[in-house]
Design a protein around this motif. Structure first.
Motif, short mmCIF file in Angstrom:
data_model
loop_
_atom_site.label_atom_id
_atom_site.label_comp_id
_atom_site.label_asym_id
_atom_site.label_seq_id
_atom_site.Cartn_x
_atom_site.Cartn_y
_atom_site.Cartn_z
N ASN A 53 0.81 -1.21 0.00
CA ASN A 53 0.00 0.00 0.00
C ASN A 53 0.85 1.26 0.00
N LEU A 54 2.09 1.15 0.39
CA LEU A 54 3.00 2.30 0.33
C LEU A 54 3.31 2.69 -1.11
N PHE A 55 3.02 1.79 -2.06
CA PHE A 55 3.41 2.03 -3.45
C PHE A 55 2.24 2.15 -4.41
N HIS A 56 1.07 1.60 -4.06
CA HIS A 56 -0.07 1.64 -5.00
C HIS A 56 -0.39 3.08 -5.41
N GLY A 57 -0.47 3.98 -4.44
CA GLY A 57 -0.84 5.35 -4.77
C GLY A 57 0.22 6.06 -5.58
N ALA A 58 1.50 5.85 -5.23
CA ALA A 58 2.58 6.47 -5.99
C ALA A 58 2.59 5.96 -7.43
N LEU A 59 2.35 4.66 -7.60
CA LEU A 59 2.28 4.11 -8.96
C LEU A 59 1.13 4.73 -9.74
N SER A 60 -0.01 4.94 -9.05
CA SER A 60 -1.16 5.54 -9.75
C SER A 60 -0.91 7.02 -10.07
N ASP A 61 -0.09 7.71 -9.25
CA ASP A 61 0.30 9.08 -9.57
C ASP A 61 1.16 9.13 -10.83
N GLY A 62 1.90 8.04 -11.09
CA GLY A 62 2.80 8.02 -12.25
C GLY A 62 2.19 7.41 -13.49
N PHE A 63 1.45 6.31 -13.35
CA PHE A 63 0.92 5.58 -14.51
C PHE A 63 -0.55 5.85 -14.78
N GLY A 64 -1.25 6.47 -13.83
CA GLY A 64 -2.69 6.65 -13.96
C GLY A 64 -3.42 5.71 -13.03
N ARG A 65 -4.69 6.00 -12.78
CA ARG A 65 -5.46 5.24 -11.79
C ARG A 65 -5.92 3.87 -12.32
N ARG A 66 -6.42 3.84 -13.56
CA ARG A 66 -6.98 2.59 -14.10
C ARG A 66 -5.98 1.43 -14.16
N PRO A 67 -4.78 1.62 -14.72
CA PRO A 67 -3.87 0.47 -14.84
C PRO A 67 -3.51 -0.15 -13.50
N VAL A 68 -3.34 0.68 -12.49
CA VAL A 68 -2.95 0.15 -11.18
C VAL A 68 -4.10 -0.64 -10.56
N ILE A 69 -5.31 -0.12 -10.69
CA ILE A 69 -6.48 -0.82 -10.14
C ILE A 69 -6.68 -2.16 -10.84
N LEU A 70 -6.63 -2.17 -12.17
CA LEU A 70 -6.86 -3.40 -12.92
C LEU A 70 -5.78 -4.45 -12.63
N ALA A 71 -4.53 -4.01 -12.54
CA ALA A 71 -3.45 -4.96 -12.24
C ALA A 71 -3.62 -5.54 -10.84
N GLY A 72 -3.96 -4.69 -9.88
CA GLY A 72 -4.12 -5.17 -8.50
C GLY A 72 -5.23 -6.19 -8.37
N ARG A 330 -0.13 15.27 -4.63
CA ARG A 330 0.22 13.84 -4.59
C ARG A 330 -0.83 13.08 -3.76
N ARG A 331 -2.05 13.13 -4.23
CA ARG A 331 -3.11 12.48 -3.47
C ARG A 331 -2.96 10.96 -3.46
N GLY A 332 -2.45 10.40 -4.55
CA GLY A 332 -2.22 8.96 -4.57
C GLY A 332 -1.20 8.55 -3.53
N LEU A 333 -0.13 9.31 -3.44
CA LEU A 333 0.90 9.02 -2.45
C LEU A 333 0.35 9.17 -1.03
N ALA A 334 -0.43 10.23 -0.80
CA ALA A 334 -1.03 10.43 0.52
C ALA A 334 -1.96 9.28 0.88
N SER A 335 -2.76 8.82 -0.08
CA SER A 335 -3.66 7.70 0.17
C SER A 335 -2.87 6.43 0.43
N SER A 336 -1.75 6.25 -0.30
CA SER A 336 -0.88 5.09 -0.07
C SER A 336 -0.36 5.06 1.35
N LEU A 337 0.18 6.20 1.78
CA LEU A 337 0.76 6.24 3.12
C LEU A 337 -0.30 6.04 4.20
N GLN A 338 -1.47 6.67 4.00
CA GLN A 338 -2.54 6.49 4.97
C GLN A 338 -2.91 5.01 5.09
#
Length: 391
Positions: A53-72, A330-338
């Motif tokens: 979870n420390l990385f999901h949000g950062a990855l979504s900040d870089g690659f976009g939200r959809r690809p990270v959700i679908l891969a997960g 960096r809302r994805g990163l903040a959500s990841s850390l939370q």
């Protein structure tokens, strides 16, 4: 439709925790596992969530939200099949780790999607709708798991998780929009990424808000983690009767989340958070007093715990938006850390606190009240230190 989809994304991770709890004894018997090894199937999953979870949000900040959700979700479905086919406890623990590494993607990224699409007030309303689904998961999942275990065996629980995640993957592929355009995406280079982590982790306000969101939840989650012992041993309910508690919890969480959405924009955000804390304080203290004075009985023991969940769901959507607004770039990163820090605390509660206190109803009540008290202290500290732009 979007609220239901995002809410479902947020529940798949918790669902994998709670669905198999009623089958603990059956899995242990089938795989010749000790109680400690069975607890490892839970703590290893939560540890996997905490790490990734420390990385999901950062990855979504870089690659976009959809690809990270679908891969997960795709990896989670595969891991669920692996759990269903496991023939020894070591294999089950390994697949549970993979479930954990992938299971948090939906929860982390869905929160960032909400803040991408909506302003603060509308985001709070959407978060409250998502909590309706999130609150149902830990309440409904053990009832489903108990029925599946009794009628189809423990492996059917993981086949069920695989089917649910496949259906969710197809739904996201069809209807989930990409909410982060390329021009707003952040660099995934190590230097900027580490600086982003450091800025948030070194922020006392951010860490305090994480504690506000996580510790009170664990006052409720502790009873779910301990449900085989609490409901089965202390309150003498059969696995199929666990639904009594979970139906009450569903009602309280859904009512609190619904009321939260209705009050947004009508009541000051910080006042509404205080209302939630007052309700939790009264019920947590009442739970301690009742367990000190009386032997726990199903006639009254469920009530303070479920009313506590109402107070939690009344305030938690608002705190989540506050957290995201501390780092709007960096809302994805903040959500990841939370979520990552929250999952780490959840793992400690599951692996250390719950096994230590589940054997007595008084110790359970004291532990739940202590967890709540930590969240209350964090709120009392951070509330006057929040910027004015965070309502």
């Amino acid at each position: 439709m979007l609220a239901a989809l995002l809410g479902s994304l947020g529940t798949i991770g918790p669902f994998a925790v709670d669905t198999y709890l009623p089958a603990f004894v059956g899995i242990a018997s089938s795989l010749a596992a000790s109680p400690l090894q069975m607890q490892q199937t839970l703590s290893s999953y939560l540890l996997g969530i905490a790490v990734m979870n420390l990385f999901h949000g950062a990855l979504s900040d870089g690659f976009g939200r959809r690809p990270v959700i679908l891969a997960g979700i795709g990896v989670f479905a595969l891991a669920s099949v692996g759990c269903a086919l496991a023939d020894n406890i070591g294999t089950l623990v390994a697949w549970r780790v993979l479930q954990g590494l992938s299971g948090g993607a939906g929860m982390v990224v869905s929160r960032a999607v909400v803040r991408d699409l909506f302003d603060a007030v509308e985001a709070q309303k959407m978060m409250s709708q998502m909590v309706l689904f999130f609150g149902v998961a830990p309440a409904l999942a053990p009832a489903i798991g108990g029925l599946l275990f009794v009628h189809l065996g423990w492996a059917s629980i993981f086949w069920f998780l695989a089917g649910v995640s496949l259906l969710l993957w197809l739904s996201c592929a069809a209807w989930l929009p990409e909410t982060l355009p390329p021009e707003r995406r952040q660099s995934l280079r190590m230097g900027p990424l580490l600086r982003g982590y450091w800025q948030l982790m070194s922020s006392a306000r951010f860490v305090a808000l994480v504690l506000v969101s996580v510790l009170p939840f664990n006052g409720f989650f502790l009873y779910i983690l301990s449900s085989p012992e609490w409901l089965g041993t202390h309150l003498q309910l059969a696995p199929t009767q666990f639904a009594v508690y979970f139906v009450l919890s569903i009602g309280c969480v859904m009512t609190g989340a619904w009321l939260c959405g209705r009050l947004v924009g009508r009541v000051a955000t910080r006042r509404q958070v205080r209302w939630g804390f007052v309700i939790m304080a009264v019920t947590a203290l009442g739970n301690v007093v009742l367990n000190l004075l009386f032997t726990a009985h199903v006639a009254w023991a469920l009530l303070p715990v479920t009313l506590y969940a109402f107070g939690w769901s009344l305030m938690t959507p608002l705190v989540t938006v506050m957290l995201l607004d501390l780092s709007p770039q960096r809302r994805g990163l903040a959500s990841s850390l939370q979520t990552g820090l929250g999952a780490a605390i959840n793992a400690v509660v599951a692996g250390v606190v719950a096994p230590a206190v589940m054997h007595g109803t008084r110790s359970l009540a004291f532990a739940a009240a202590t967890l709540f008290g930590g969240g209350l202290l964090a709120w009392l500290w951070v509330q006057p230190r929040l910027p004015d732009r965070i309502a």
